[in-house]
Design a protein around this motif. Structure first.
Motif, mmCIF file in Angstrom:
data_model
loop_
_atom_site.group_PDB
_atom_site.id
_atom_site.type_symbol
_atom_site.label_atom_id
_atom_site.label_comp_id
_atom_site.label_asym_id
_atom_site.label_seq_id
_atom_site.Cartn_x
_atom_site.Cartn_y
_atom_site.Cartn_z
ATOM 1 N N GLU A 203 0.889 -1.202 -0.001
ATOM 2 C CA GLU A 203 0.022 0.005 -0.074
ATOM 3 C C GLU A 203 0.843 1.240 -0.035
ATOM 4 O O GLU A 203 0.590 2.118 -0.738
ATOM 5 C CB GLU A 203 -0.990 0.015 1.312
ATOM 6 C CG GLU A 203 -1.901 -1.030 1.367
ATOM 7 C CD GLU A 203 -2.735 -1.078 2.298
ATOM 8 O OE1 GLU A 203 -3.068 -0.111 3.374
ATOM 9 O OE2 GLU A 203 -3.779 -1.928 2.388
ATOM 10 N N LEU A 204 2.070 1.245 0.709
ATOM 11 C CA LEU A 204 2.896 2.319 0.595
ATOM 12 C C LEU A 204 3.488 2.582 -0.683
ATOM 13 O O LEU A 204 3.529 3.750 -1.140
ATOM 14 C CB LEU A 204 3.925 2.042 1.748
ATOM 15 C CG LEU A 204 5.084 3.321 1.746
ATOM 16 C CD1 LEU A 204 4.477 4.524 2.187
ATOM 17 C CD2 LEU A 204 6.056 2.876 2.828
ATOM 18 N N SER A 205 3.943 1.511 -1.367
ATOM 19 C CA SER A 205 4.512 1.576 -2.497
ATOM 20 C C SER A 205 3.470 2.055 -3.612
ATOM 21 O O SER A 205 3.885 2.778 -4.468
ATOM 22 C CB SER A 205 4.807 -0.036 -2.912
ATOM 23 O OG SER A 205 5.835 -0.483 -2.403
ATOM 24 N N ALA A 206 2.350 1.718 -3.486
ATOM 25 C CA ALA A 206 1.179 2.083 -4.450
ATOM 26 C C ALA A 206 1.228 3.803 -4.357
ATOM 27 O O ALA A 206 1.111 4.369 -5.329
ATOM 28 C CB ALA A 206 -0.225 1.451 -4.353
ATOM 29 N N GLU A 207 1.255 4.238 -3.229
ATOM 30 C CA GLU A 207 1.058 5.530 -2.839
ATOM 31 C C GLU A 207 2.604 6.509 -3.532
ATOM 32 O O GLU A 207 2.371 7.619 -3.871
ATOM 33 C CB GLU A 207 0.990 6.077 -1.413
ATOM 34 C CG GLU A 207 -0.166 5.641 -0.770
ATOM 35 C CD GLU A 207 -1.506 6.534 -1.503
ATOM 36 O OE1 GLU A 207 -1.253 7.453 -1.731
ATOM 37 O OE2 GLU A 207 -2.341 5.837 -1.510
ATOM 38 N N GLU B 169 0.259 8.931 -9.531
ATOM 39 C CA GLU B 169 0.334 9.999 -10.347
ATOM 40 C C GLU B 169 0.558 11.282 -9.510
ATOM 41 O O GLU B 169 1.240 12.304 -9.651
ATOM 42 C CB GLU B 169 -0.474 9.946 -11.486
ATOM 43 C CG GLU B 169 -0.265 11.264 -12.700
ATOM 44 C CD GLU B 169 -1.219 11.126 -13.633
ATOM 45 O OE1 GLU B 169 -1.410 11.966 -14.388
ATOM 46 O OE2 GLU B 169 -2.016 9.893 -13.976
ATOM 47 N N ASN B 170 -0.381 11.466 -8.739
ATOM 48 C CA ASN B 170 -0.639 12.638 -7.871
ATOM 49 C C ASN B 170 -0.452 12.272 -6.321
ATOM 50 O O ASN B 170 -1.279 11.865 -5.572
ATOM 51 C CB ASN B 170 -2.033 13.106 -7.890
ATOM 52 C CG ASN B 170 -2.516 13.573 -9.074
ATOM 53 O OD1 ASN B 170 -1.488 14.446 -10.031
ATOM 54 N ND2 ASN B 170 -3.508 13.343 -9.733
ATOM 55 N N LYS B 171 1.001 12.415 -6.286
ATOM 56 C CA LYS B 171 1.380 12.203 -4.769
ATOM 57 C C LYS B 171 0.870 12.759 -3.612
ATOM 58 O O LYS B 171 0.956 13.966 -3.817
ATOM 59 C CB LYS B 171 2.885 11.889 -4.706
ATOM 60 C CG LYS B 171 3.627 11.042 -5.503
ATOM 61 C CD LYS B 171 4.987 11.013 -5.221
ATOM 62 C CE LYS B 171 5.891 9.892 -5.979
ATOM 63 N NZ LYS B 171 5.765 9.960 -7.456
ATOM 64 N N ASP B 172 0.320 11.962 -2.629
ATOM 65 C CA ASP B 172 -0.352 12.724 -1.323
ATOM 66 C C ASP B 172 0.559 12.490 -0.214
ATOM 67 O O ASP B 172 0.515 11.501 0.396
ATOM 68 C CB ASP B 172 -1.748 12.329 -1.113
ATOM 69 C CG ASP B 172 -2.521 12.945 -0.025
ATOM 70 O OD1 ASP B 172 -1.829 13.654 0.713
ATOM 71 O OD2 ASP B 172 -3.801 12.930 -0.276
ATOM 72 N N HIS B 173 1.425 13.616 0.125
ATOM 73 C CA HIS B 173 2.351 13.217 1.379
ATOM 74 C C HIS B 173 1.648 13.150 2.558
ATOM 75 O O HIS B 173 2.230 11.787 3.241
ATOM 76 C CB HIS B 173 3.164 14.658 1.239
ATOM 77 C CG HIS B 173 4.202 14.581 2.662
ATOM 78 N ND1 HIS B 173 4.027 14.818 3.910
ATOM 79 C CD2 HIS B 173 5.537 14.030 2.596
ATOM 80 C CE1 HIS B 173 5.055 14.500 4.604
ATOM 81 N NE2 HIS B 173 5.960 14.080 3.659
ATOM 82 N N ASP B 174 0.519 13.447 2.919
ATOM 83 C CA ASP B 174 -0.037 13.055 3.965
ATOM 84 C C ASP B 174 -0.542 11.460 3.842
ATOM 85 O O ASP B 174 -0.470 10.701 4.888
ATOM 86 C CB ASP B 174 -1.589 14.010 4.420
ATOM 87 C CG ASP B 174 -1.268 15.362 4.731
ATOM 88 O OD1 ASP B 174 -0.101 15.508 5.060
ATOM 89 O OD2 ASP B 174 -2.093 16.054 4.585
ATOM 90 N N LYS B 175 -0.994 10.967 2.780
ATOM 91 C CA LYS B 175 -1.330 9.754 2.629
ATOM 92 C C LYS B 175 -0.143 8.733 2.649
ATOM 93 O O LYS B 175 -0.219 7.669 3.364
ATOM 94 C CB LYS B 175 -2.196 9.467 1.422
ATOM 95 C CG LYS B 175 -2.640 8.032 0.787
ATOM 96 C CD LYS B 175 -3.737 7.755 2.105
ATOM 97 C CE LYS B 175 -4.207 6.399 1.629
ATOM 98 N NZ LYS B 175 -4.990 5.939 2.962
ATOM 99 N N ILE B 176 0.952 9.171 1.995
ATOM 100 C CA ILE B 176 2.237 8.549 2.183
ATOM 101 C C ILE B 176 2.799 8.272 3.740
ATOM 102 O O ILE B 176 3.069 7.255 4.122
ATOM 103 C CB ILE B 176 3.148 9.119 1.439
ATOM 104 C CG1 ILE B 176 3.171 8.918 0.010
ATOM 105 C CG2 ILE B 176 4.903 8.528 1.590
ATOM 106 C CD1 ILE B 176 3.836 9.884 -0.918
#
Length: 261
Positions: free
Chosen positions: A175-179, A183-190
């Motif tokens: 799941e981390l690798s997918a983030e 294409e649009n990286k979300d730092h909070d989600k990472i």
């Protein structure tokens, strides 16, 4: 006891608004708390180094922190140092009825179970009804994760097999690798996915009966030791760090690693 009273008197003098130390007078529970945590870590470091002289000094520093907090509480009318000593004495007697009461002898495992049962009763008396109540928020995150997981495991919320924890870890890493490749990286989600992964790492450590903080501390020490060898090799050469390629530095790392075996 004379030395203890001497320390209490010193603290009172330091906090005296008229004749005390300006820095000590200005302090609050909030400003002193980081020093208290730091002193506890310095006690741990002295133990790791098997340095008894340092341990004596660091325990004194940690004791001074307790006296400091108790003095500020006394000034505010909450409690004093004697109340602190009385409370911990009562707690230890209450939690060791096999020593101070009429209960039979307990081995270490039985005492651990009884200790947790008594703590649960004390949480209930404080109207802390969640299984997770009382796990200190201020603990290092990995340590707190393990304690939360232990609490949940008591009511059966736990993977029965270590292999299942490994599967969950692989899932979180995916799941981390997918983030990371989104294409649009979300730092909070990472950050969230990274936190989930670390939480499972702590769970895996618990299943393996490893203290994750201690394991990471050893890894930090190992990295420092090996990197110091690289620094020594660079200092003894005719080039600076930035003149070495990453491959050359990696070669030094492998050399330092082999030297430890």
């Amino acid at each position: 006891m004379e030395n203890m009273q001497k320390l209490i008197d010193i603290m009172a003098k330091l906090r005296d608004p008229k004749d005390g130390c300006a820095w000590d007078v200005e302090q609050t529970f909030e400003t002193i708390a980081p020093y208290t945590i730091e002193e506890a870590y310095e006690v741990s470091e002295a133990i790791d180094n098997n340095d008894m002289d340092a341990l004596k000094d660091e325990l004194g520093d940690l004791l001074f922190q307790a006296v400091f907090h108790a003095r500020m509480a006394e000034e505010a009318g909450h409690f004093n140092f004697d109340d602190v000593v009385g409370a911990i004495s009562d707690k230890m007697i209450r939690r060791h009825p096999h020593v101070f009461g009429d209960e039979n002898y307990r081995n270490a495992e039985e005492q651990t179970v009884a200790w947790e049962e008594q703590k649960a009763k004390e949480r209930a008396a404080k109207k802390q009804h969640s299984i997770l109540d009382g796990v200190t928020v201020g603990l290092p995150a990995l340590t707190r994760a393990v304690k939360l997981q232990k609490r949940a495991a008591r009511v059966g919320f736990d993977w029965p097999e270590t292999s299942q924890v490994v599967d969950k870890l692989n899932e979180e890493m995916a799941e981390l690798s997918a983030e990371l490749v989104a294409e649009n990286k979300d730092h909070d989600k990472i950050e969230e996915e990274f936190g989930d992964m670390m939480f499972v790492y702590a769970n895996l450590a618990r299943h393996l009966k490893i203290d994750p903080e201690q394991a990471l501390k050893k890894a930090n020490n190992k990295f420092t030791r090996r990197f110091n060898q690289i620094e020594t090799e660079v200092e003894n050469s005719d080039k600076s760090f930035d003149e070495y390629s990453l491959d050359e530095l990696e070669e030094m790392w492998v050399k330092a690693k082999k030297a430890e075996k």
